[in-house]
Design an enzyme around this catalytic site. Structure first.
Site, PDB file in Angstrom:
ATOM      1  N   GLU A 267       0.828  -1.192   0.018  1.00  0.00           N
ATOM      2  CA  GLU A 267       0.095   0.028   0.079  1.00  0.00           C
ATOM      3  C   GLU A 267       0.880   1.143   0.147  1.00  0.00           C
ATOM      4  OE1 GLU A 267      -3.317  -0.356   0.002  1.00  0.00           O
ATOM      5  OE2 GLU A 267      -3.200  -2.586   0.132  1.00  0.00           O
ATOM      6  N   CYS A 302      -2.246   9.089   2.735  1.00  0.00           N
ATOM      7  CA  CYS A 302      -2.167   8.430   1.513  1.00  0.00           C
ATOM      8  C   CYS A 302      -2.896   9.015   0.448  1.00  0.00           C
ATOM      9  CB  CYS A 302      -1.792   6.930   1.795  1.00  0.00           C
ATOM     10  SG  CYS A 302      -3.084   6.313   2.323  1.00  0.00           S
TER      11      CYS A 302
END
Ligand code: NAD
Length: 498
Positions: A267, A302
């Site tokens: 990720e 993010c």
């Protein structure tokens, strides 16, 4: 005095005893080499603790313990409902320890205590509960072979999982890995970020108290190039699950190739586009969503909506509404429950983010809102909401992940241009569209190259939906049942019936 007051948290912080050792095979211990590193509170610019610094020898011990318990079967062969019971106990203990966990997270990262209390800790608990509740409801399959055979398809735990996580949501992201990995029966060696190891180390004791067998969860704080690399290269680790930068994600793929071809789940970074059409149903609500979408957690998210694409005809009106909502993100003491914007993770990172603002200005962007006004001395980590307008998609502020409270605004005309701008990125984590036109929303959602597309919201979601990226934002998915794919192997058993 109660938890609505700054003094309450200051007093609790003073009284807090911080665990500063590695956790291996059910025991807190110093690093084999005896080394330590400083863990700092970015808001006070003060050392919180000297933490044991894990290295190769500690990783070796942790992996050995994880392997032994896995092969013994104490956890890997426990029934799903036994694992569920233990993980539910862990979630209940985390609830009991909600305040110290939130406090540690805030002291360690500079994020507002109100968010640690409201989002990080409850989110981590929800995640563990969700996988605990799910795991005894996941069935295997029987393949449609015909009557000559019976083919069973089962999920088995993969073995020893190395988990490496970043500093922006330390406990939450650790639990996004631990939830499905442990529920599926794996053993885990978790390396938290060197900038934020405290909650993971605290969690270990709770896991033991909940009844997790020794060796199933090991926590090794340490540096990426040292403990992280040793874990990623380890020949007896079966899978790596990582959240962090794209740059490190690429290194992990190399380490896996150089060692045992362990599965690598990544990720990574993002540069998500938040697209506001002139027909957006509620401009003010969209501006509020856009402000929270970039400034929440000091922009260190993010999936933050870092690129605002706004239809040219409403740009001025939208910017005014945005300025109003950005004003709510006034940097303040993270321990004050009124604060909604704390500090960045450290001074070095703050300087890097300020460097991006300067680069943007040099490349021709205009300063609409300047967060640098919040500087408070040379070593500070505070930075307020910053909005750059007239951003061209080729500028570094539009291409690179800044990971701070800096919004790059680019105008567009029409759906096609919005789509081209949004997809013109190495990243593909998230995207949002604000429109009242349902057909356009669906059309765009299909064509946007992003793991999640939000329509008329920014970053809503829950445990039921997968989270992860297209392109260089990574592979695999956290959350939802799909995350179990990362932590299980599919086993086929073919039984001849003839
Ligand atoms: P980072 O990549 O620098 O570090 C992440 C982790 O990797 C840390 O634990 C670090 O110690 C470790 N590491 C560093 N070098 C290593 C190496 N050579 N080998 C093994 N491990 C190593 O990221 P960060 O600065 O901690 O976090 C910010 C990044 O995380 C941003 O890029 C952000 O987008 C990303 N992130 C992604 C998601 C997502 O779900 N996609 C969520 C949160 C954060």
């Amino acid at each position: 005095m109660d938890f609505h007051h700054l003094q309450y948290w200051q007093q609790r912080a003073q009284a807090l005893k911080i665990e500063n050792r590695l956790f291996i095979n059910g025991r807190y211990q110093a690093a084999v080499a005896g080394e330590t590193f400083a863990v700092e509170n970015p808001a006070a610019q003060r050392e919180l603790v000297q933490m044991a610094r894990g290295g190769q020898a500690d990783i070796d011990l942790a992996v050995k313990a994880a392997r032994e318990v896995f092969e013994r079967g104490d956890w890997s062969q426990a029934t799903p409902s036994q694992r569920k019971t233990t993980l539910l106990k862990l979630a209940a203990l985390m609830e009991e320890h909600h305040e110290p966990l939130a406090l540690l997270e805030t002291l360690d990262t500079g994020k507002p205590i109100r968010h640690s209390l409201r989002d990080d800790v409850p989110g981590a608990i929800r995640c563990l509960r969700w996988y605990a509740e799910a795991i005894d409801k996941v069935y295997g399959e029987i393949a449609p072979t015909g009557n000559h055979a019976l083919a069973l398809i089962q999920r088995e735990p993969i073995g020893v999982v190395g988990a490496i996580v970043p500093w922006n949501f330390p406990l939450l992201l650790a639990c996004w890995k631990l939830g499905p990995a442990l529920a599926a029966g794996n053993s885990v060696v978790l390396k938290p970020s060197e900038k934020s190891p405290l909650t993971a180390v605290y969690l270990a004791a709770l896991a033991q108290q909940a009844g997790l067998p020794d060796g199933v969860l090991n926590i090794i704080p340490g540096y990426g190039h040292d403990a992280g690399k040793a874990l990623a290269l380890h020949p007896d680790v079966d899978a790596l699950t990582f959240t962090g930068s794209t740059q490190v994600a690429k290194q992990l793929m190399t380490y896996a190739g150089e060692s045992n071809m362990k599965r690598v789940w990544l990720e990574a970074g993002g540069k998500s586009a938040n697209i506001i059409f002139a027909d957006c149903p509620d401009l003010d609500k969209a501006a509020q969503g856009a402000a929270a979408g970039i400034f929440y957690n000091q922009g260190q998210v993010c999936i933050a909506g870092t690129r605002l694409l706004v239809e040219e005809s409403i740009q001025q009106e939208f910017l005014q509404a945005l300025r109003k909502h950005a004003a709510a993100f006034e940097p303040g003491n993270p321990l004050d429950p009124q604060t909604i914007m704390g500090t960045l993770i450290d001074h070095g990172h703050c300087e890097k983010v300020v460097g991006y603002i300067e680069q943007g200005l040099e490349q021709g962007a205009a300063l609409f809102l300047d967060g640098r006004d919040h500087s408070q001395g040379s070593q500070q980590s505070y930075l307020g909401p910053t909005i750059l307008t007239q951003v061209d998609n080729a500028m570094s502020v539009a291409r690179e992940e800044i990971f701070g409270p800096v919004l790059a605004v680019t105008p567009f005309n029409g759906e096609q241009q919005a789509l081209e701008l949004a997809n013109d990125s190495e990243y593909g984590l998230g995207a949002a569209i604000w429109t009242r036109d349902l057909s356009r929303a669906h059309r765009m959602a299909r064509q946007l190259k992003a793991g999640t597309v939000f329509v008329n919201n920014y970053n809503d979601g829950d445990m039921t939906v997968p989270f992860g990226g297209y392109k260089q934002s990574g592979n695999g998915r956290d959350k939802s049942l799909h995350a179990l794919d990362k932590f299980t192997e599919l086993k086929t058993t073919w039984i001849s019936l003839e």
